[in-house]
Design a protein around this motif. Sequence first.
Motif, PDB file in Angstrom:
ATOM      1  N   ALA A  87      52.283  47.578  37.860  1.00  0.00           N
ATOM      2  CA  ALA A  87      50.820  47.587  37.755  1.00  0.00           C
ATOM      3  C   ALA A  87      50.349  46.648  36.646  1.00  0.00           C
ATOM      4  N   GLN A  88      51.107  46.576  35.553  1.00  0.00           N
ATOM      5  CA  GLN A  88      50.732  45.682  34.453  1.00  0.00           C
ATOM      6  C   GLN A  88      50.946  44.221  34.820  1.00  0.00           C
ATOM      7  N   PHE A  89      51.988  43.929  35.595  1.00  0.00           N
ATOM      8  CA  PHE A  89      52.151  42.567  36.093  1.00  0.00           C
ATOM      9  C   PHE A  89      50.973  42.184  37.000  1.00  0.00           C
ATOM     10  N   ALA A  90      50.510  43.130  37.786  1.00  0.00           N
ATOM     11  CA  ALA A  90      49.340  42.869  38.629  1.00  0.00           C
ATOM     12  C   ALA A  90      48.108  42.604  37.770  1.00  0.00           C
ATOM     13  N   CYS A  91      47.967  43.327  36.659  1.00  0.00           N
ATOM     14  CA  CYS A  91      46.869  43.074  35.716  1.00  0.00           C
ATOM     15  C   CYS A  91      46.966  41.664  35.146  1.00  0.00           C
ATOM     16  N   LEU A  92      48.179  41.221  34.894  1.00  0.00           N
ATOM     17  CA  LEU A  92      48.397  39.873  34.387  1.00  0.00           C
ATOM     18  C   LEU A  92      47.874  38.844  35.394  1.00  0.00           C
ATOM     19  N   ILE A 141      52.506  39.790  40.207  1.00  0.00           N
ATOM     20  CA  ILE A 141      51.541  38.863  39.601  1.00  0.00           C
ATOM     21  C   ILE A 141      50.689  38.201  40.686  1.00  0.00           C
ATOM     22  N   VAL A 142      51.334  37.696  41.715  1.00  0.00           N
ATOM     23  CA  VAL A 142      50.603  37.004  42.786  1.00  0.00           C
ATOM     24  C   VAL A 142      49.690  37.978  43.517  1.00  0.00           C
ATOM     25  N   ARG A 143      50.162  39.193  43.720  1.00  0.00           N
ATOM     26  CA  ARG A 143      49.327  40.210  44.386  1.00  0.00           C
ATOM     27  C   ARG A 143      48.072  40.494  43.562  1.00  0.00           C
ATOM     28  N   GLY A 144      48.238  40.652  42.247  1.00  0.00           N
ATOM     29  CA  GLY A 144      47.087  40.892  41.381  1.00  0.00           C
ATOM     30  C   GLY A 144      46.128  39.717  41.371  1.00  0.00           C
ATOM     31  N   TYR A 145      46.677  38.508  41.385  1.00  0.00           N
ATOM     32  CA  TYR A 145      45.840  37.302  41.390  1.00  0.00           C
ATOM     33  C   TYR A 145      44.992  37.258  42.661  1.00  0.00           C
ATOM     34  N   ARG A 146      45.617  37.505  43.797  1.00  0.00           N
ATOM     35  CA  ARG A 146      44.922  37.358  45.081  1.00  0.00           C
ATOM     36  C   ARG A 146      43.890  38.459  45.334  1.00  0.00           C
ATOM     37  N   ALA A 192      45.661  39.354  37.755  1.00  0.00           N
ATOM     38  CA  ALA A 192      44.216  39.497  37.889  1.00  0.00           C
ATOM     39  C   ALA A 192      43.485  38.796  36.749  1.00  0.00           C
ATOM     40  N   THR A 193      44.027  38.896  35.530  1.00  0.00           N
ATOM     41  CA  THR A 193      43.405  38.225  34.392  1.00  0.00           C
ATOM     42  C   THR A 193      43.458  36.716  34.552  1.00  0.00           C
ATOM     43  N   LEU A 194      44.582  36.205  35.030  1.00  0.00           N
ATOM     44  CA  LEU A 194      44.698  34.770  35.276  1.00  0.00           C
ATOM     45  C   LEU A 194      43.678  34.325  36.323  1.00  0.00           C
ATOM     46  N   ALA A 195      43.486  35.130  37.352  1.00  0.00           N
ATOM     47  CA  ALA A 195      42.502  34.803  38.380  1.00  0.00           C
ATOM     48  C   ALA A 195      41.092  34.779  37.807  1.00  0.00           C
ATOM     49  N   ARG A 196      40.776  35.716  36.922  1.00  0.00           N
ATOM     50  CA  ARG A 196      39.459  35.722  36.276  1.00  0.00           C
ATOM     51  C   ARG A 196      39.265  34.468  35.422  1.00  0.00           C
ATOM     52  N   LEU A 197      40.331  34.050  34.746  1.00  0.00           N
ATOM     53  CA  LEU A 197      40.275  32.838  33.939  1.00  0.00           C
ATOM     54  C   LEU A 197      40.004  31.623  34.825  1.00  0.00           C
ATOM     55  N   ASP A 198      40.715  31.522  35.932  1.00  0.00           N
ATOM     56  CA  ASP A 198      40.511  30.394  36.835  1.00  0.00           C
ATOM     57  C   ASP A 198      39.116  30.419  37.452  1.00  0.00           C
ATOM     58  N   ARG A 199      38.634  31.599  37.756  1.00  0.00           N
ATOM     59  CA  ARG A 199      37.292  31.713  38.319  1.00  0.00           C
ATOM     60  C   ARG A 199      36.258  31.202  37.309  1.00  0.00           C
ATOM     61  N   ALA A 237      58.609  34.836  52.837  1.00  0.00           N
ATOM     62  CA  ALA A 237      58.260  36.069  53.542  1.00  0.00           C
ATOM     63  C   ALA A 237      57.782  37.134  52.562  1.00  0.00           C
ATOM     64  N   MET A 238      58.409  37.208  51.395  1.00  0.00           N
ATOM     65  CA  MET A 238      57.974  38.179  50.387  1.00  0.00           C
ATOM     66  C   MET A 238      56.595  37.819  49.851  1.00  0.00           C
ATOM     67  N   LEU A 239      56.345  36.531  49.637  1.00  0.00           N
ATOM     68  CA  LEU A 239      55.041  36.107  49.141  1.00  0.00           C
ATOM     69  C   LEU A 239      53.930  36.417  50.151  1.00  0.00           C
ATOM     70  N   ALA A 240      54.265  36.400  51.421  1.00  0.00           N
ATOM     71  CA  ALA A 240      53.273  36.709  52.454  1.00  0.00           C
ATOM     72  C   ALA A 240      52.775  38.149  52.333  1.00  0.00           C
ATOM     73  N   THR A 241      53.584  39.017  51.748  1.00  0.00           N
ATOM     74  CA  THR A 241      53.184  40.427  51.589  1.00  0.00           C
ATOM     75  C   THR A 241      52.170  40.623  50.481  1.00  0.00           C
ATOM     76  N   THR A 242      51.902  39.570  49.689  1.00  0.00           N
ATOM     77  CA  THR A 242      50.935  39.708  48.591  1.00  0.00           C
ATOM     78  C   THR A 242      49.498  39.519  49.065  1.00  0.00           C
ATOM     79  N   ARG A 243      49.304  39.197  50.338  1.00  0.00           N
ATOM     80  CA  ARG A 243      47.973  38.998  50.867  1.00  0.00           C
ATOM     81  C   ARG A 243      47.171  40.287  50.757  1.00  0.00           C
TER      82      ARG A 243
END
Length: 358
Positions: free
Chosen positions: A140-145, A276-281, A147-154, A347-353
Amino acid sequence: MSTHSGVLAQIARQSALEPGGQPFPERTVAAELRRLYDLTGQLTRIPTEKDDTFRLSTTGGQFLVKIAPASESARIVNLQSAVMLHLESTAESLPTQRLIRGVNGQVESTVVDPDGNDRILRVLSYLEGSLLATAEPTPAQFACLGATLARLDRALGDFTHPADSRLLIWDLKNFSHMRPLLEWVTHPDDVTMATRIFDQFDALVAPRIDDLDTQMIHGDFSPFNVVVDPASAEFVTGIIDFGDVVRSPTVFEVSVAVANQIGVDGRRPWASTLDIVRGYRQVRPLTDGDASLLAITGPARLLLRALIFGWRAATDVRSREYGLSHSGRDWIRLRSALSVATPTVEAMLATTRPTEGE
């Protein structure tokens, strides 16, 4: 090879990575801080890649003092400052490092080093807390990481600057030009592995670069540039070091975060990166096609660090300790990451959608 070598030399120069002069004397730094910022206190030098960097402890709190190398142009330093000022004014909720104003309201000050070179000095807020490098995040904390990166990029999506398309050695847009650095790799198996990564990148990523979503990115969202508090719901409490900001494909931003986690857990080399990728997306769109590129660009960015630090450690005495301390395990982690076949990682990255409703 000669063409790549020439471009590499140009990129290194513009990245201010050429060997610098003598360290900036602390007594001179202290005098300039009194004159330009009315700040006094205890200075402690911090090892970094190229800047002269100090922690300043005063009775009113702590600050970070950075003096850019003489080889770094004023316009590039101003690019970094402009990004920070943009975030300060438009994304107040993001826990980014702030620039401290001087006695005349300035955020950049010119100082002269012992060799007579003009250098840019800046004082920044010092963000208390633990670095991500010292933490053991939960999924969950990696997902927060992420998400924060996504907010920065936004927040950086609409930022522009005359120097934002700088040539930067850490920018994956230039990765194909880094092959000459294989000269400094001594283990034959590492050369073979690195060549495989270059070949994959050149075949599958490089032809798509001009078509990828591009904007200003932080460029170095690493465990040493993220401050965290495991007891906080947000987890990330600070984002520091904007020295590698550049206009580049957004997926290369995520690649840095991925590169810093793949292979850390040898049993599950890609597990934390998926979080991380899941949280970002969940916060910022990343197409399935772009996300799949992370199977190649993640290892490419980790390889880039191993190559640059190996080269720098061998050719610049001032960089040796810093480089070796940061890249000692990179080759081991690369072998771990590449133990999982690229199609399997895709295939694993596709699951982060994100699922419907998220």
